[in-house]
Design a protein around this motif. Structure first.
Motif, PDB file in Angstrom:
ATOM      1  N   GLU A  34      -8.597  -4.836   8.953  1.00 28.24           N
ATOM      2  CA  GLU A  34      -8.102  -3.721   8.709  1.00 28.24           C
ATOM      3  C   GLU A  34      -8.790  -2.480   8.981  1.00 28.24           C
ATOM      4  N   ALA A  35     -10.058  -2.524   8.705  1.00 26.97           N
ATOM      5  CA  ALA A  35     -10.832  -1.436   8.973  1.00 26.97           C
ATOM      6  C   ALA A  35     -10.880  -0.902  10.230  1.00 26.97           C
ATOM      7  N   ARG A  63       0.903  -1.096   0.082  1.00 26.41           N
ATOM      8  CA  ARG A  63       0.189  -0.123  -0.015  1.00 26.41           C
ATOM      9  C   ARG A  63       0.884   1.364   0.044  1.00 26.41           C
ATOM     10  N   SER A  71     -12.971   3.882   1.423  1.00 27.79           N
ATOM     11  CA  SER A  71     -13.865   2.615   1.947  1.00 27.79           C
ATOM     12  C   SER A  71     -13.758   1.853   3.166  1.00 27.79           C
ATOM     13  N   LEU A  72     -12.314   1.875   3.496  1.00 29.27           N
ATOM     14  CA  LEU A  72     -12.156   1.314   4.778  1.00 29.27           C
ATOM     15  C   LEU A  72     -12.620   2.260   6.171  1.00 29.27           C
ATOM     16  N   GLU A  99     -10.065 -10.360   7.336  1.00 27.67           N
ATOM     17  CA  GLU A  99      -9.102  -9.600   7.244  1.00 27.67           C
ATOM     18  C   GLU A  99      -9.440  -8.240   6.774  1.00 27.67           C
ATOM     19  N   GLU A 100     -10.436  -8.085   5.888  1.00 28.21           N
ATOM     20  CA  GLU A 100     -10.786  -6.829   5.512  1.00 28.21           C
ATOM     21  C   GLU A 100     -11.296  -5.969   6.832  1.00 28.21           C
ATOM     22  N   VAL A 143     -18.294  -9.751   4.705  1.00 27.43           N
ATOM     23  CA  VAL A 143     -17.030  -9.210   4.151  1.00 27.43           C
ATOM     24  C   VAL A 143     -16.067 -10.218   4.778  1.00 27.43           C
ATOM     25  N   ASN A 144     -14.625 -10.417   4.273  1.00 32.48           N
ATOM     26  CA  ASN A 144     -13.896 -11.172   4.818  1.00 32.48           C
ATOM     27  C   ASN A 144     -13.275 -10.670   6.237  1.00 32.48           C
ATOM     28  N   GLY A 174     -10.828 -15.891   0.861  1.00 32.57           N
ATOM     29  CA  GLY A 174     -11.531 -14.739   1.711  1.00 32.57           C
ATOM     30  C   GLY A 174     -12.925 -14.617   1.614  1.00 32.57           C
TER      31      GLY A 174
END
Length: 217
Positions: A123-124, A69, A82-83, A119-120, A116-117, A184
């Motif tokens: 992260e959020a 990133r 989006s996060l 991991e995502e 959602v998965n 995912g």
């Protein structure tokens, strides 16, 4: 899991190992390391021990994702819109679920509700968290933590152990793990792909994780 700060410090070697793959791309090592530390914190917060996987197996892709990133964002560690939106949505849903269940919910449970998965979602939730400080002030002035370096052989061995354990599973079991933890997908999406029900996937997944945990201990 032990104290979060101690656990992060003990696993900083993972960040160093990941950073070594990007040292010839024209970015300062300190910037790489900072991005990697953000990934490590997110991995610690999002890691679900009940999955039965080694922490390094889960953390390395998250750390690498944050370092990549850095290059995509032109050298700055940023949080995407989006996060931020997912974090706000997840925060509201988390409070709602905990009121319904009268207990704290896990990242996996919340991920299923939001489709959602994990991991995502992790992260959020961790995007707004402050990064860990790698320096401290002592009587002799500003000091840096003496960080251990993870052995490449140990990391490779962990991956081999996981591959061997997966090969011992039946095909349908391997397919579930690959779709859930490498693809995912949610349990509902996995069930649709394999022609099963979400309940069947959930039950099989629990048994598979127990089996993998016994193989990897």
């Amino acid at each position: 899991m032990k104290d979060k700060d101690s656990f992060i410090t003990e696993n900083l070697g993972l960040v160093h190992s990941c950073c070594k793959h990007f040292t010839k791309r024209g970015t300062d090592y300190d910037d790489l390391f900072q991005a990697g530390c953000v990934g490590l914190i997110k991995a610690v917060d999002g890691f679900d021990e009940s999955r039965g996987l080694c922490f390094s197996t889960y953390a390395v892709p998250v750390i690498l994702g944050e370092i990549k990133r850095l290059f995509r964002d032109g050298g700055a560690v940023k949080v995407s819109r989006s996060l931020k939106e997912l974090f706000l949505k997840a925060s509201r849903e988390k409070e709602k679920m905990e009121n319904e269940l009268c207990r704290q919910v896990t990242v996996s449970e919340l991920a299923v509700r939001l489709q959602v998965n994990s991991e995502e979602l992790a992260e959020a939730f961790c995007a707004a968290q402050p990064t860990v400080s790698l320096t401290y002030e002592s009587a002799d002035g500003i000091k840096e933590l003496n960080l251990p370096t993870l052995s490449i052989e140990e990391e490779f061995s962990d991956k081999l152990d996981l591959e061997v354990a997966l090969e011992k599973l039946e095909k349908i079991e391997r397919d579930i793990i690959k779709l859930r933890y490498f693809g995912g997908l949610t349990q509902s999406q996995t069930a649709k792909t394999l022609g099963m029900t979400q309940v069947q996937v959930s039950r099989k997944e629990k048994k598979i994780l127990i089996s993998l945990r016994e193989c990897l201990i």
